[in-house]
Write a protein that holds these residues in place. Structure first.
Motif: not given
Length: 284
Positions: A142-155
């Motif tokens: 779940s945290i891996v998924g959240i990390t991917i979402i955060v990094l994608t949105v910030l990029l």
């Protein structure tokens, strides 16, 4: 610990989760500090506590094992982030009022749900202050998924977030949809707080989002450099907290925060030392 790391899955889950939290919490915290919204993390963390207590209550009273406190806490945090944004629109001249309103509501709900769940127990204590052994493989993914979402949105929206953080009026004039970006940013903050509770604990998660940033600001020469330094300081704090938590059998949240404070004090001292050396050279 290294030998046990390869032997026990829970240590692997905790270590990998800690590294991810050490990345995304200071990364998002850099924008939070610049936008002067440091207290938003406290407000959402208290609402997350209410969600966790609600999940524990459901487990105890109704034996709903498929609803875990981790996900109810995340749900409450996301819903609270929506209310924060709505309240900021209602109180346009006093937008900071949204934070104490949500924080107060989170504390009130926490007291109610904790009482209904028959008070404090070991599970709730782990959520409050973090735990070395509480992270499951499901939590890790779940945290891996959240990390991917955060990094994608910030990029994707780095330019918009940067402009809104430093000059909101210019950003709006430039055609940026400020309300949408604000809403997206608050949602990301809610997700990161929910993701961090397993390692740092609900009551201390805001420290991991602000203290490394506070230290990096003293040393960095620009915003991007500040982000990089805050991530480095965050990772150092998390790893030190996890190692000490394992060896001394204490919640890692406290040592993570103490390590962050030590780094902050060293950064302040280094900055002052650099200024004093610069003045002496100028006088010579």
């Amino acid at each position: 610990m290294i030998a046990n790391f390869f032997q026990y899955e829970f240590l692997q889950n905790t270590f990998y989760t800690g590294l991810l939290i050490g990345l995304i919490a200071p990364l998002l915290g850099s924008f939070i500090v610049v936008r002067r919204l440091s207290l938003i993390a406290d407000a959402l963390s208290h609402v997350t506590l209410a969600g966790i207590a609600f999940g524990l209550m459901l487990e105890k009273k109704f034996a709903l094992g498929f609803i875990t406190p981790f996900y109810t806490g995340m749900g409450f945090s996301v819903v609270a982030s929506v209310f924060v944004e709505q309240l900021r629109r209602v109180y346009k001249a006093y937008q900071e009022l949204a934070i104490p309103i949500i924080l107060s509501g989170g504390v009130g709900l926490s007291v109610i749900f904790i009482s209904l769940a028959d008070g404090f127990n070991t599970d709730l204590f782990n959520y409050l202050f973090g735990s070395v052994s509480a992270v499951s493989r499901g939590d890790l993914w779940s945290i891996v998924g959240i990390t991917i979402i955060v990094l994608t949105v910030l990029l994707l929206f780095y330019k918009e977030l940067f402009m809104l953080s430093f000059d909101e009026e210019h950003a709006v004039v430039s055609g940026i949809h400020a309300k949408r970006i604000h809403f997206l940013f608050i949602l990301l903050t809610a997700l990161v707080i929910a993701a961090s509770i397993r390692i740092v604990g609900v009551l201390l998660v805001s420290a991991l989002m602000t203290l490394p940033v506070a230290a990096s600001i003293r040393l960095a020469k620009g915003f991007k450099q500040s982000i990089v330094l805050s991530i480095i300081f965050g990772e150092i704090s998390v790893v030190a907290g996890l190692i000490s938590g394992y060896y001394f059998e204490i919640p890692p949240g406290g040592t993570i925060v103490v390590t962050s404070i030590i780094i902050l004090l060293l950064a302040i001292a280094a900055k002052r030392l650099g200024l004093n050396l610069g003045r002496r050279r100028a006088n010579q």
